[in-house]
Design an enzyme around this catalytic site. Structure first.
Site, PDB file in Angstrom:
ATOM      1  N   GLN A 103       0.526  -1.556  -0.144  1.00 41.14           N
ATOM      2  CA  GLN A 103       0.318  -0.064  -0.184  1.00 41.14           C
ATOM      3  C   GLN A 103       1.083   0.984   0.074  1.00 41.14           C
ATOM      4  OE1 GLN A 103      -2.399  -1.350   3.584  1.00 41.14           O
ATOM      5  NE2 GLN A 103      -4.168  -0.441   2.139  1.00 41.14           N
ATOM      6  N   HIS A 121      -1.566   1.875  -4.700  1.00 42.29           N
ATOM      7  CA  HIS A 121      -1.177   2.798  -4.094  1.00 42.29           C
ATOM      8  C   HIS A 121      -0.759   3.438  -5.095  1.00 42.29           C
ATOM      9  CE1 HIS A 121      -3.605   1.838  -0.015  1.00 42.29           C
ATOM     10  NE2 HIS A 121      -4.595   2.447  -1.423  1.00 42.29           N
TER      11      HIS A 121
END
Ligand code: ZN
Length: 242
Positions: A103, A121
């Site tokens: 992430q 992300h």
């Protein structure tokens, strides 16, 4: 004791997948944006909450403020991979680790030598012109004379390839992540409290019985895990791999 169990799991498997959150990068001195001390909880000079500044609408409407905030609080250009990143890269070289799903947007796994990294992300290292799609490096963004970096080909605004609030995750990255997790024998989850989308949902795709949770504090998934270690992830991974 648990570290020995983890060591055994790792030595016996050649189908390990790692899923990591912000806690993997904090040992490289990159703050956890959502933690109690993180930037989401610090007052800022802009007068907007960070979640608002880091949204798609805000990027379009207030690009200058976005970039000022982004460059000063989201970019840690001198950050180096820590023991956790290095241990994971070593496991991949040994043919034991199939993928790192992260992430984080800092690119530290690649800097440590990991090849198969799925960045849910996005990454601060990829940037593109919104008009002509020309690609730009992080240095280009940081060295830009103007606060808003502009395309040298067409003058369009450059946008970081980072998933902002209101934006969807890259479906291709998400699907690959689900595939690796659902096929993994051992799933090691590190540096995430597993309370924020999409982390929690992704873990549900794991079908095995060798779930390992490495986090500083407990998570809602602790009872489902074979091994839970609440300690510094760099130290744990280094000991477990060597
Ligand atoms: Zn352009």
């Amino acid at each position: 004791m648990s570290i020995h169990l983890l060591k055994d799991l790792i030595s016996q498997s050649s189908n390990i997948v790692f899923f990591g959150g912000a806690g993997v990068s904090t040992e490289s001195n990159i703050p956890d944006f959502r933690s109690e001390q993180g930037i989401y909880n610090t007052k800022n000079k802009y007068g907007y909450p960070p979640e608002v500044i880091l949204s798609h609408t805000f990027f379009i409407r207030h690009t200058e403020i976005f970039y000022d905030f982004y460059k000063t609080t989201m970019i840690y250009k001198d950050a180096k991979p820590n023991k956790a990143h290095l241990a994971l890269a070593a496991l991949e070289r040994q043919g034991k680790l199939k993928a790192v799903i992260t992430q984080n947007i800092d690119g530290l796994h690649q800097m440590a030598g990991s090849k198969n990294v799925l960045e849910l992300h996005g990454s601060i290292h990829r940037n593109y012109c919104m008009k002509c799609a020309e690609k730009y490096s992080l240095d280009y963004i940081l060295n830009s004379q103007d606060i808003i970096p502009k395309c040298s080909k067409c003058g369009g605004t450059i946008k970081p390839d980072v998933v902002l609030y209101e934006e969807n995750l890259d479906m291709n990255v998400l699907e690959k992540s689900i595939e690796y997790i659902s096929k993994a024998e051992v799933l090691i989850v590190g540096g995430t409290s597993l309370t924020v989308y999409p982390a929690a949902g992704l873990i549900d795709y794991y079908k095995g019985d060798k779930l390992v949770l490495l986090n500083k504090s407990s998570t809602p998934y602790d009872r489902r895990a074979s091994i839970v270690i609440n300690d510094r992830i760099g130290k744990v991974m280094e000991e477990a791999v060597n």
